[in-house]
Design an enzyme around this catalytic site. Structure first.
Site, PDB file in Angstrom:
ATOM      1  N   SER A   1      32.626  18.434  33.427  1.00 34.46           N
ATOM      2  CA  SER A   1      33.471  19.276  33.089  1.00 34.46           C
ATOM      3  C   SER A   1      32.439  19.791  31.774  1.00 34.46           C
ATOM      4  O   SER A   1      32.472  19.485  31.378  1.00 34.46           O
ATOM      5  CB  SER A   1      35.320  19.313  32.572  1.00 34.46           C
TER       6      SER A   1
ATOM      7  N   TYR B   1      34.129  26.132  33.966  1.00 35.40           N
ATOM      8  CA  TYR B   1      35.354  27.067  33.297  1.00 35.40           C
ATOM      9  C   TYR B   1      34.480  28.348  32.809  1.00 35.40           C
ATOM     10  O   TYR B   1      33.842  28.555  31.989  1.00 35.40           O
ATOM     11  CB  TYR B   1      35.939  26.239  32.374  1.00 35.40           C
TER      12      TYR B   1
ATOM     13  N   THR C   1      34.992  26.325  38.848  1.00 32.91           N
ATOM     14  CA  THR C   1      36.507  25.986  39.128  1.00 32.91           C
ATOM     15  C   THR C   1      36.908  27.292  38.645  1.00 32.91           C
ATOM     16  O   THR C   1      37.265  27.990  38.172  1.00 32.91           O
ATOM     17  CB  THR C   1      37.037  24.831  38.185  1.00 32.91           C
TER      18      THR C   1
ATOM     19  N   LYS D   1      34.995  25.865  43.419  1.00 30.40           N
ATOM     20  CA  LYS D   1      36.663  24.730  43.720  1.00 30.40           C
ATOM     21  C   LYS D   1      38.309  25.242  43.536  1.00 30.40           C
ATOM     22  O   LYS D   1      38.274  26.064  42.760  1.00 30.40           O
ATOM     23  CB  LYS D   1      36.163  23.878  42.311  1.00 30.40           C
TER      24      LYS D   1
ATOM     25  N   HIS E   1      43.205  20.826  42.524  1.00 27.17           N
ATOM     26  CA  HIS E   1      43.758  20.413  40.574  1.00 27.17           C
ATOM     27  C   HIS E   1      44.603  19.040  40.634  1.00 27.17           C
ATOM     28  O   HIS E   1      45.109  19.434  39.375  1.00 27.17           O
ATOM     29  CB  HIS E   1      44.195  21.474  40.335  1.00 27.17           C
TER      30      HIS E   1
END
Ligand code: FNR
Length: 388
Positions: A130, A154, A180, A261, A285
């Site tokens: 992440s 992100y 994402t 995603k 998610h």
């Protein structure tokens, strides 16, 4: 490349002869309960919780129970091949670890990203790291060994920062970029709201930002001197409500395979494919972002049809080996778990994650053996029957 994942059970039974029983739980419910006891309450509620009354989160898992695999006999599936080809790489199995932003603080030593990366190295199960990590992406990538790692972005509102993160990931040796799309804003999460708990606001898991020259240049004082100001600056740039107009730019900033995603609608899949993504990732998610939605598994067949041959990654609700087998039969190329490995990590660090991954793969492999499906290619939609 075929690996005998089922042999994990032989190892366990042989240890049993010597009076040694498994150190970690064998079933998800027990794993979850033990992890709850091992985690600080605020971390537990952040990880275990989801959006709204968590109906969608629960439905993600119960959706699997509406499908059953039809056993086939006289197949002699004494050797199974779970390997998959993904973006030119051959992976030993379709399993991967979904990006979990607070995995860093799920570990007892606060370095869960590194422990997870070591579990990837030990098992061959790729980790999608992440953006929100306790250690910088370069340090995480250094632990992957021979297992490929993917970087989840992100996308910040500052494009220069986005590009810096992606280029750092390229230089560090990540093999794909996963963007994402469903978390530019945080969903309504009653468990966390009830305790006013949002880990990143407390400065957790921002190492990729605080180690980034572009982010640091946005600050008046170094994050080491004023972590609170850094966390506040982070809130201002974190969430970017991307539109289709942004996708050509995202495509242009990396030569690595690009995966998006959070896609669940076939029209979105077709459009993303037309704009040049290399793979799509069907997920809600884990039910953390919007309650009241479809279980991700129910969206999977439509996504697979629209993807028309490009890889489809899938997660949300996978809890055991049977779930992996069913997701593959419904067309997923690779199948991710989120919370299960976070729980393993909380219980036993790298060893706990390795156990969870090996147990998932052993069960999937043994189901394929018992039910006569020797390779993933044999797992087609007709191998399943809808129960209700
Ligand atoms: C997530 N997920 C997530 N996804 C992502 O793209 N980036 C992230 O940083 C995070 N962070 C995160 C934190 C926690 C605590 C959880 C539980 C999940 C979502 C994750 O990648 C995945 O989609 C779900 O976890 C899959 O559902 P299950 O397996 O948890 O049911």
């Amino acid at each position: 490349m075929s690996q005998d994942f089922g042999s994990y059970q032989n190892e366990i039974y042989l240890n049993g002869l010597a009076g040694i029983v498994p150190e970690y739980p064998m079933a998800h419910a027990e794993l979850e309960a033990k992890a709850q006891a091992a985690m600080p309450p605020s971390v537990w509620s952040y990880v275990a919780g989801g959006a709204g009354d968590e109906h969608t989160q629960r439905a993600n898992s119960t959706a699997f129970q509406r499908w059953g695999l039809i056993p086939r006999m006289f197949v002699g599936a004494s050797q199974r091949d779970l390997s998959v080809d993904l973006f030119g790489m051959t992976l030993p199995s379709p399993l991967f670890m979904a990006p979990v932003g607070v995995i860093g603080i799920c570990a007892q030593d606060g370095h869960g990203d590194l422990a997870t990366a070591r579990a990837a190295a030990r098992t061959g199960v790729p980790m999608i790291a992440s953006t929100l990590s306790a250690d910088p992406l370069e340090a995480v990538a250094a632990e992957f060994g021979a297992t490929p790692g993917f970087f989840q972005l992100y996308t910040p509102t500052n494009r220069e920062l986005a590009e810096s993160l992606v280029h750092r990931a390229e230089r560090a040796g990540f093999k794909a970029i996963v963007v994402t799309l469903d978390t530019w804003i945080t969903g309504w999460r009653p468990r966390d709201l009830a305790t006013g708990n949002f880990p990143q606001l407390r400065g957790h898991c921002l190492a990729n930002y605080t180690s980034d020259p572009v982010f640091r240049a946005l600050l008046d004082r170094a994050p080491e001197e004023d972590p609170q100001a850094a966390a506040l600056a982070w809130t201002r740039i974190f969430g970017n409500p991307l539109t289709w107009d942004d996708l050509p730019w995202l495509r242009s900033i990396t030569t690595l395979p690009l995966v998006v995603k959070g896609l669940c609608h076939p029209d979105d899949v077709r459009r993303a494919k037309d704009l040049g993504v290399d793979g799509v990732y069907c997920s809600n998610h884990g039910g953390r972002q919007a309650n009241g939605g479809l279980p991700a598994l129910d969206a999977l067949p439509g996504v697979v049809a629209a993807a028309d041959g490009i890889p489809v990654l899938f997660d949300s609700g996978v809890r055991d080996g049977a779930d992996i087998v069913k997701a593959i039969a419904l067309g997923a190329t690779a199948v991710g778990v989120g919370r299960p490995y976070a729980y393993g990590l909380a219980l036993g660090g790298t060893g706990g994650v390795v156990h969870v991954l090996r147990a998932l793969l052993a069960e999937a492999d043994l189901i394929m053996a018992v039910d006569g499906y020797p390779s993933l290619a044999d797992l087609v939609p007709d191998a399943l029957q809808r129960i209700t």
